[in-house]
Write a protein that holds these residues in place. Structure first.
Motif, PDB file in Angstrom:
ATOM      1  N   PHE A 101       0.661  -1.113   0.091  1.00 28.55           N
ATOM      2  CA  PHE A 101       0.105  -0.076  -0.108  1.00 28.55           C
ATOM      3  C   PHE A 101       0.936   1.182  -0.041  1.00 28.55           C
ATOM      4  N   TRP A 102       0.927   2.116  -1.157  1.00 26.70           N
ATOM      5  CA  TRP A 102       1.736   3.153  -1.112  1.00 26.70           C
ATOM      6  C   TRP A 102       1.106   4.407  -1.023  1.00 26.70           C
ATOM      7  N   ALA A 103       1.518   5.558  -0.814  1.00 28.73           N
ATOM      8  CA  ALA A 103       1.143   6.755  -0.644  1.00 28.73           C
ATOM      9  C   ALA A 103       0.078   7.246  -1.609  1.00 28.73           C
ATOM     10  N   ARG A 104      -0.008   6.729  -2.681  1.00 31.46           N
ATOM     11  CA  ARG A 104      -0.796   7.031  -3.832  1.00 31.46           C
ATOM     12  C   ARG A 104      -1.061   5.476  -4.661  1.00 31.46           C
ATOM     13  N   ASN A 105      -2.230   5.217  -4.543  1.00 36.21           N
ATOM     14  CA  ASN A 105      -2.404   3.974  -5.487  1.00 36.21           C
ATOM     15  C   ASN A 105      -3.442   4.230  -6.458  1.00 36.21           C
ATOM     16  N   ASP A 106      -3.210   4.555  -7.708  1.00 41.78           N
ATOM     17  CA  ASP A 106      -3.727   4.845  -8.599  1.00 41.78           C
ATOM     18  C   ASP A 106      -4.956   4.115  -9.129  1.00 41.78           C
ATOM     19  N   PRO A 107      -5.980   4.802  -9.854  1.00 38.43           N
ATOM     20  CA  PRO A 107      -7.308   4.157  -9.862  1.00 38.43           C
ATOM     21  C   PRO A 107      -7.151   2.943 -10.884  1.00 38.43           C
ATOM     22  N   ARG A 108      -8.115   1.971 -10.848  1.00 37.78           N
ATOM     23  CA  ARG A 108      -8.392   0.905 -11.452  1.00 37.78           C
ATOM     24  C   ARG A 108      -9.651   0.729 -11.752  1.00 37.78           C
ATOM     25  N   ALA A 109     -10.042  -0.125 -12.961  1.00 42.52           N
ATOM     26  CA  ALA A 109     -11.629  -0.013 -13.334  1.00 42.52           C
ATOM     27  C   ALA A 109     -11.523  -1.752 -13.500  1.00 42.52           C
ATOM     28  N   VAL A 110     -12.769  -2.260 -12.893  1.00 43.85           N
ATOM     29  CA  VAL A 110     -13.399  -3.412 -12.946  1.00 43.85           C
ATOM     30  C   VAL A 110     -14.688  -3.306 -13.723  1.00 43.85           C
ATOM     31  N   TRP A 111     -14.707  -4.200 -14.937  1.00 43.20           N
ATOM     32  CA  TRP A 111     -16.177  -4.060 -15.623  1.00 43.20           C
ATOM     33  C   TRP A 111     -17.076  -5.057 -14.819  1.00 43.20           C
ATOM     34  N   LEU A 112     -18.368  -4.310 -14.778  1.00 43.11           N
ATOM     35  CA  LEU A 112     -19.587  -4.794 -14.128  1.00 43.11           C
ATOM     36  C   LEU A 112     -20.398  -5.467 -15.000  1.00 43.11           C
ATOM     37  N   GLY A 113     -20.480  -5.035 -16.468  1.00 44.17           N
ATOM     38  CA  GLY A 113     -21.415  -5.367 -17.189  1.00 44.17           C
ATOM     39  C   GLY A 113     -21.916  -4.516 -18.356  1.00 44.17           C
ATOM     40  N   GLY A 114     -22.899  -4.683 -19.081  1.00 47.26           N
ATOM     41  CA  GLY A 114     -23.331  -3.845 -19.929  1.00 47.26           C
ATOM     42  C   GLY A 114     -22.920  -3.508 -21.226  1.00 47.26           C
ATOM     43  N   ASP A 115     -23.798  -2.968 -22.069  1.00 48.11           N
ATOM     44  CA  ASP A 115     -23.229  -2.808 -23.729  1.00 48.11           C
ATOM     45  C   ASP A 115     -23.230  -1.410 -23.846  1.00 48.11           C
ATOM     46  N   GLU A 116     -24.121  -0.760 -24.199  1.00 45.22           N
ATOM     47  CA  GLU A 116     -24.210   0.812 -24.842  1.00 45.22           C
ATOM     48  C   GLU A 116     -23.850   1.498 -23.495  1.00 45.22           C
ATOM     49  N   ARG A 117     -24.559   1.053 -22.293  1.00 45.08           N
ATOM     50  CA  ARG A 117     -24.225   1.899 -21.164  1.00 45.08           C
ATOM     51  C   ARG A 117     -23.334   0.708 -20.087  1.00 45.08           C
ATOM     52  N   ARG A 118     -21.989   0.695 -20.496  1.00 50.59           N
ATOM     53  CA  ARG A 118     -21.018  -0.168 -19.810  1.00 50.59           C
ATOM     54  C   ARG A 118     -20.871   0.361 -18.365  1.00 50.59           C
ATOM     55  N   ARG A 119     -20.950  -0.405 -17.227  1.00 51.49           N
ATOM     56  CA  ARG A 119     -20.705  -0.203 -16.017  1.00 51.49           C
ATOM     57  C   ARG A 119     -19.422  -0.686 -15.334  1.00 51.49           C
ATOM     58  N   TYR A 120     -18.900   0.219 -14.681  1.00 44.19           N
ATOM     59  CA  TYR A 120     -17.471   0.122 -13.942  1.00 44.19           C
ATOM     60  C   TYR A 120     -17.547   0.252 -12.614  1.00 44.19           C
ATOM     61  N   LEU A 121     -16.641  -0.268 -11.942  1.00 44.77           N
ATOM     62  CA  LEU A 121     -16.282  -0.072 -10.534  1.00 44.77           C
ATOM     63  C   LEU A 121     -15.013   0.522 -10.504  1.00 44.77           C
ATOM     64  N   LEU A 122     -14.778   1.810 -10.364  1.00 45.11           N
ATOM     65  CA  LEU A 122     -13.306   2.242 -10.059  1.00 45.11           C
ATOM     66  C   LEU A 122     -12.979   2.119  -8.625  1.00 45.11           C
ATOM     67  N   HIS A 123     -11.805   2.143  -8.583  1.00 49.27           N
ATOM     68  CA  HIS A 123     -11.222   1.964  -7.216  1.00 49.27           C
ATOM     69  C   HIS A 123      -9.866   2.588  -7.354  1.00 49.27           C
ATOM     70  N   TRP A 124      -9.370   3.360  -6.052  1.00 49.17           N
ATOM     71  CA  TRP A 124      -8.159   3.987  -5.936  1.00 49.17           C
ATOM     72  C   TRP A 124      -8.195   4.172  -4.314  1.00 49.17           C
ATOM     73  N   ALA A 125      -6.796   4.491  -3.866  1.00 47.52           N
ATOM     74  CA  ALA A 125      -6.672   4.684  -2.513  1.00 47.52           C
ATOM     75  C   ALA A 125      -5.536   5.652  -2.442  1.00 47.52           C
ATOM     76  N   VAL A 126      -5.209   6.216  -1.125  1.00 53.50           N
ATOM     77  CA  VAL A 126      -4.071   7.161  -1.078  1.00 53.50           C
ATOM     78  C   VAL A 126      -3.897   7.004   0.666  1.00 53.50           C
ATOM     79  N   TYR A 127      -2.878   7.252   1.136  1.00 52.87           N
ATOM     80  CA  TYR A 127      -2.539   7.422   2.487  1.00 52.87           C
ATOM     81  C   TYR A 127      -2.536   8.924   2.815  1.00 52.87           C
ATOM     82  N   ASP A 128      -3.515   9.317   3.670  1.00 55.51           N
ATOM     83  CA  ASP A 128      -3.894  10.706   3.752  1.00 55.51           C
ATOM     84  C   ASP A 128      -2.726  11.342   4.646  1.00 55.51           C
TER      85      ASP A 128
END
Length: 376
Positions: free
Chosen positions: A163-190
């Motif tokens: 776990f770093w001071a900055r952990n850049d965003p990643r995307a997880v595909w949740l489904g969908g076609d024309e309206r693709r759905r993603y779960l983005l996640h990222w983290a920081v050490y405040d």
């Protein structure tokens, strides 16, 4: 008159004693081992989805690896190793975690870890030298122990997954076609409060190309989110800024998870009921702690269309704010759930004392065997 400058280092303490340093890391080894079980319990109770639990579990494992690396680095804190290598600095008031600078130094060390390992004896060679020192010279091989601890530290850094001071965003595909759905996640050490903060954003993507494969949008999205990953910003401010910045990305659900503060009668100086509870519990080593766990959540209530240029319109999210007591405008969230994780004996004292303000805080009670009980 100029405002008085606050010296944040007054809240920091260095663990210069070997016993204290090792006890501190053992404590966090216990705490991080329980975090995955807490996430699984929240999934069982319907508070988190399977994908969210998978993501959180990975971040929590990375926090554990970070503490393991730091424990190797400071394994011989307080011992005469022949050279000064410092001691772990922790925030004793706001968090109980290591200070932000420890992670910055660790990131710099990681960039040069392979170079260090090239010039260091192997683990086996160092152990042979230590045996020779003990048997042949009947002396404690402190300097060799230090060399071995640093070797193990750099090996942990090379393994990665920390776990770093900055952990850049990643995307997880949740489904969908024309309206693709993603779960983005990222983290920081405040850096302001020295705590890990994890972000989860569910969104719909109406762009021409899928977001993670879009060479133009994805780097811009990553940079924007990391630039807004500040604990002092309200959730609604971050979400609205994102919604207005990217016309074809529509945030539907946004969560921010704060891990900490960690309370310990032995290591921290926080005031209030929890400190009294831990002091009165007189728990055995490894069980004298409590960890706060706060989840802020913001949901889109509806969509409204706004003009964009002369002939087109864009969708804008209208976010639902907490309606009770007008708190939504203050918190910038739909809801906030505060929890606390603690071992059995401190929980018994907490339940007996029933201090004001804890009735609405969720309690996760953990046992040495890993069992988790949840009380609301």
């Amino acid at each position: 008159m100029k405002p008085k400058k606050v010296d944040l280092t007054q809240d920091h303490a260095a663990l210069r004693d070997t016993f204290a340093s090792r006890r501190y890391f053992r404590k966090f080894e216990v705490i991080t081992a329980h975090m995955g079980s807490i996430a699984a319990q929240m999934q069982a109770e319907g508070d988190l989805g399977a994908e969210e639990v998978r993501i959180l579990t990975r971040y929590m494992a990375e926090i554990g690896f970070t503490f393991r690396a730091l424990s190797m680095k400071y394994l011989l804190a307080g011992r005469d190793t022949g050279q000064f290598f410092g001691s772990l600095s922790i925030d004793t008031v706001d968090s109980g975690f290591p200070v932000f600078n420890e992670l910055l130094v660790m990131a710099n060390d990681a960039m040069q870890a392979e170079r260090h390992l090239e010039n260091m004896p192997s683990v086996e060679a160092l152990k042979r030298q230590m045996v020779g020192k003990i048997v042949g010279e009947r002396d404690i091989p402190t300097r060799l122990q230090f060399a071995l601890s640093q070797r193990l530290y750099y090996e942990e850094l090379v393994k990665g997954h920390l776990f770093w001071a900055r952990n850049d965003p990643r995307a997880v595909w949740l489904g969908g076609d024309e309206r693709r759905r993603y779960l983005l996640h990222w983290a920081v050490y405040d850096s302001q409060v020295n705590l890990p903060v994890i972000y989860l954003m569910e969104l719909e993507d109406t762009g021409r190309h899928g977001l993670p494969k879009d060479e133009a949008r994805w780097p811009e999205v990553q940079a924007h989110l990391m630039g807004q990953a500040l604990g002092g910003l309200k959730m609604v401010t971050i979400a609205k800024g994102f919604d207005e910045r990217f016309d074809d990305l529509h945030p539907k659900r946004f969560r921010r998870l704060h891990l900490g503060p960690m309370y310990s009668h032995a290591f921290t100086r926080q005031s209030g009921p929890l400190r009294e509870v831990l002091a009165e519990a007189e728990s055995p080593e490894g069980q004298d702690w409590a960890l706060a766990w706060t989840v802020e959540e913001l949901e889109s209530e509806r969509v409204q269309e706004e003009k964009s240029g002369w002939f087109s319109t864009v969708e804008r999210e209208v976010f639902a704010l907490d309606p009770f007591g007008g708190r939504g405008a203050d918190t910038g969230t739909t809801r906030v759930e505060r929890s606390i994780i603690l071992p059995e004996r401190p929980y018994q004292v907490l339940a007996e004392k029933a201090p004001p303000g804890f009735a609405n805080i969720r309690k996760f009670v953990v046992s040495p065997a890993g069992r988790v009980l949840s009380y609301r």
